[in-house]
Design a protein around this motif. Structure first.
Motif, PDB file in Angstrom:
ATOM      1  N   ASP A 162      32.913  26.559 -25.566  1.00  0.00           N
ATOM      2  CA  ASP A 162      33.255  26.868 -24.176  1.00  0.00           C
ATOM      3  C   ASP A 162      34.606  26.283 -23.751  1.00  0.00           C
ATOM      4  N   ALA A 163      35.478  26.029 -24.716  1.00  0.00           N
ATOM      5  CA  ALA A 163      36.790  25.430 -24.424  1.00  0.00           C
ATOM      6  C   ALA A 163      37.613  26.312 -23.486  1.00  0.00           C
ATOM      7  N   GLN A 164      38.524  25.655 -22.795  1.00  0.00           N
ATOM      8  CA  GLN A 164      39.425  26.359 -21.880  1.00  0.00           C
ATOM      9  C   GLN A 164      40.849  25.852 -22.111  1.00  0.00           C
ATOM     10  N   ILE A 165      41.802  26.782 -22.144  1.00  0.00           N
ATOM     11  CA  ILE A 165      43.224  26.433 -22.267  1.00  0.00           C
ATOM     12  C   ILE A 165      43.958  26.995 -21.055  1.00  0.00           C
ATOM     13  N   ARG A 166      44.748  26.156 -20.404  1.00  0.00           N
ATOM     14  CA  ARG A 166      45.662  26.614 -19.347  1.00  0.00           C
ATOM     15  C   ARG A 166      47.064  26.561 -19.940  1.00  0.00           C
ATOM     16  N   ILE A 167      47.760  27.700 -19.917  1.00  0.00           N
ATOM     17  CA  ILE A 167      49.103  27.802 -20.489  1.00  0.00           C
ATOM     18  C   ILE A 167      50.114  27.933 -19.360  1.00  0.00           C
ATOM     19  N   ILE A 168      51.108  27.062 -19.396  1.00  0.00           N
ATOM     20  CA  ILE A 168      52.155  27.064 -18.390  1.00  0.00           C
ATOM     21  C   ILE A 168      53.489  27.229 -19.110  1.00  0.00           C
ATOM     22  N   ASP A 169      54.239  28.241 -18.672  1.00  0.00           N
ATOM     23  CA  ASP A 169      55.559  28.494 -19.243  1.00  0.00           C
ATOM     24  C   ASP A 169      56.370  29.297 -18.242  1.00  0.00           C
ATOM     25  N   ARG A 170      57.450  29.876 -18.691  1.00  0.00           N
ATOM     26  CA  ARG A 170      58.337  30.644 -17.813  1.00  0.00           C
ATOM     27  C   ARG A 170      57.615  31.820 -17.146  1.00  0.00           C
ATOM     28  N   VAL A 192      44.935  31.466 -18.254  1.00  0.00           N
ATOM     29  CA  VAL A 192      43.749  30.691 -18.603  1.00  0.00           C
ATOM     30  C   VAL A 192      42.952  31.455 -19.656  1.00  0.00           C
ATOM     31  N   LEU A 193      42.712  30.785 -20.767  1.00  0.00           N
ATOM     32  CA  LEU A 193      41.876  31.338 -21.837  1.00  0.00           C
ATOM     33  C   LEU A 193      40.547  30.607 -21.806  1.00  0.00           C
ATOM     34  N   ARG A 194      39.464  31.352 -21.817  1.00  0.00           N
ATOM     35  CA  ARG A 194      38.133  30.760 -21.727  1.00  0.00           C
ATOM     36  C   ARG A 194      37.317  31.147 -22.961  1.00  0.00           C
ATOM     37  N   GLY A 195      36.841  30.145 -23.655  1.00  0.00           N
ATOM     38  CA  GLY A 195      35.969  30.366 -24.804  1.00  0.00           C
ATOM     39  C   GLY A 195      36.731  30.621 -26.094  1.00  0.00           C
ATOM     40  N   ARG A 196      36.029  30.417 -27.183  1.00  0.00           N
ATOM     41  CA  ARG A 196      36.651  30.543 -28.506  1.00  0.00           C
ATOM     42  C   ARG A 196      37.122  31.964 -28.799  1.00  0.00           C
ATOM     43  N   GLY A 197      36.487  32.977 -28.223  1.00  0.00           N
ATOM     44  CA  GLY A 197      36.913  34.360 -28.458  1.00  0.00           C
ATOM     45  C   GLY A 197      38.319  34.605 -27.939  1.00  0.00           C
ATOM     46  N   GLU A 198      38.582  34.201 -26.696  1.00  0.00           N
ATOM     47  CA  GLU A 198      39.919  34.382 -26.125  1.00  0.00           C
ATOM     48  C   GLU A 198      40.943  33.491 -26.826  1.00  0.00           C
ATOM     49  N   ILE A 199      40.531  32.283 -27.180  1.00  0.00           N
ATOM     50  CA  ILE A 199      41.438  31.377 -27.891  1.00  0.00           C
ATOM     51  C   ILE A 199      41.757  31.945 -29.272  1.00  0.00           C
ATOM     52  N   ALA A 200      40.769  32.487 -29.965  1.00  0.00           N
ATOM     53  CA  ALA A 200      40.988  33.092 -31.284  1.00  0.00           C
ATOM     54  C   ALA A 200      41.973  34.247 -31.203  1.00  0.00           C
ATOM     55  N   ALA A 233      37.746  20.402 -25.552  1.00  0.00           N
ATOM     56  CA  ALA A 233      37.009  21.057 -24.478  1.00  0.00           C
ATOM     57  C   ALA A 233      37.968  21.684 -23.466  1.00  0.00           C
ATOM     58  N   GLU A 234      39.072  20.995 -23.183  1.00  0.00           N
ATOM     59  CA  GLU A 234      40.085  21.495 -22.248  1.00  0.00           C
ATOM     60  C   GLU A 234      41.460  21.169 -22.796  1.00  0.00           C
ATOM     61  N   GLN A 235      42.399  22.075 -22.535  1.00  0.00           N
ATOM     62  CA  GLN A 235      43.775  21.876 -22.980  1.00  0.00           C
ATOM     63  C   GLN A 235      44.713  22.416 -21.914  1.00  0.00           C
ATOM     64  N   ILE A 236      45.732  21.641 -21.629  1.00  0.00           N
ATOM     65  CA  ILE A 236      46.846  22.112 -20.812  1.00  0.00           C
ATOM     66  C   ILE A 236      48.042  22.173 -21.747  1.00  0.00           C
ATOM     67  N   LEU A 237      48.619  23.350 -21.905  1.00  0.00           N
ATOM     68  CA  LEU A 237      49.727  23.574 -22.818  1.00  0.00           C
ATOM     69  C   LEU A 237      50.949  23.994 -21.999  1.00  0.00           C
ATOM     70  N   ILE A 238      52.010  23.239 -22.135  1.00  0.00           N
ATOM     71  CA  ILE A 238      53.267  23.569 -21.473  1.00  0.00           C
ATOM     72  C   ILE A 238      54.280  23.883 -22.564  1.00  0.00           C
ATOM     73  N   GLN A 239      54.896  25.058 -22.478  1.00  0.00           N
ATOM     74  CA  GLN A 239      55.805  25.481 -23.530  1.00  0.00           C
ATOM     75  C   GLN A 239      57.109  26.025 -22.971  1.00  0.00           C
ATOM     76  N   ALA A 240      58.148  25.826 -23.764  1.00  0.00           N
ATOM     77  CA  ALA A 240      59.473  26.345 -23.413  1.00  0.00           C
ATOM     78  C   ALA A 240      60.112  26.849 -24.700  1.00  0.00           C
ATOM     79  N   TRP A 241      60.958  27.887 -24.562  1.00  0.00           N
ATOM     80  CA  TRP A 241      61.596  28.443 -25.743  1.00  0.00           C
ATOM     81  C   TRP A 241      63.042  28.814 -25.429  1.00  0.00           C
ATOM     82  N   ASP A 242      63.818  28.937 -26.490  1.00  0.00           N
ATOM     83  CA  ASP A 242      65.205  29.389 -26.366  1.00  0.00           C
ATOM     84  C   ASP A 242      65.223  30.793 -25.774  1.00  0.00           C
ATOM     85  N   GLU A 243      66.230  31.031 -24.947  1.00  0.00           N
ATOM     86  CA  GLU A 243      66.411  32.389 -24.416  1.00  0.00           C
ATOM     87  C   GLU A 243      67.815  32.850 -24.689  1.00  0.00           C
TER      88      GLU A 243
END
Length: 121
Positions: free
Chosen positions: A33-41, A50-58, A111-121
Motif C-alpha cells: 500500500d505504499a504511496q509516492i508523491r513526486i514533485i518536479d517542474r 501521487v502514486l498509490r500501491g505497488r501497481g502504480e509504482i511498478a 510505506a511513503e516516499q516524497i521524491l523531488i527531482q530536477a533535470w537539465d533542460e
C-alpha cells in the motif's frame, strides 16, 4: 544497513535496485500500500503526482527503466523508521537528472516516499 520498526531496511538492495536495469528489485522494497508523491517542474508542491500501491509504482518504474539512461545511488542515510537518499541519472544524450527522496519505513519496507527531482533542460 539501518533498522526500521523492528525490521531492517536493506540499503544494498536499494543500491542494486536503483542501479539495476529493471525496476523489479526496487519494487520489492515497497509495501503493498505504499504511496509516492513526486514533485518536479511539471508536478509542483501544491499539485504533486501521487502514486498509490505497488501497481502504480511498478508502472512508473517500468517506464523509467525502459529509457536509455543510467542510475546511481549517491548516498543513503537510515535513521529509525526514516531514510533519505540521493540518486543521479544520465540519459544517453547526456541529459542529467537529480532526485532526492525522503522515505518512511514500515516493517523494513517503504510505506511513503516524497521524491523531488530536477533535470537539465
Amino acid at each position: 544497513m539501518g533498522t526500521a520498526t523492528g525490521s531492517s531496511f536493506d540499503t544494498e538492495t536499494l543500491r542494486r535496485g536503483v542501479e539495476g536495469t529493471t525496476g523489479n528489485t526496487l519494487l520489492s522494497l515497497y509495501a503493498d500500500d505504499a504511496q509516492i508523491r513526486i514533485i518536479d517542474r511539471n508536478t509542483q508542491p501544491s499539485h504533486p503526482k501521487v502514486l498509490r500501491g505497488r501497481g502504480e509504482i511498478a508502472a512508473m518504474l517500468d517506464d523509467v527503466y525502459s529509457r536509455d539512461m543510467t542510475h546511481k545511488l549517491d548516498r543513503c542515510v537510515v535513521q529509525g523508521d526514516h531514510a533519505a537518499y540521493c540518486e543521479s541519472c544520465e540519459y544517453g544524450d547526456g541529459t542529467r537528472v537529480l532526485a532526492e527522496s525522503m522515505i518512511t519505513l514500515r516493517d523494513g519496507k517503504i510505506a511513503e516516499q516524497i521524491l523531488i527531482q530536477a533535470w537539465d533542460e
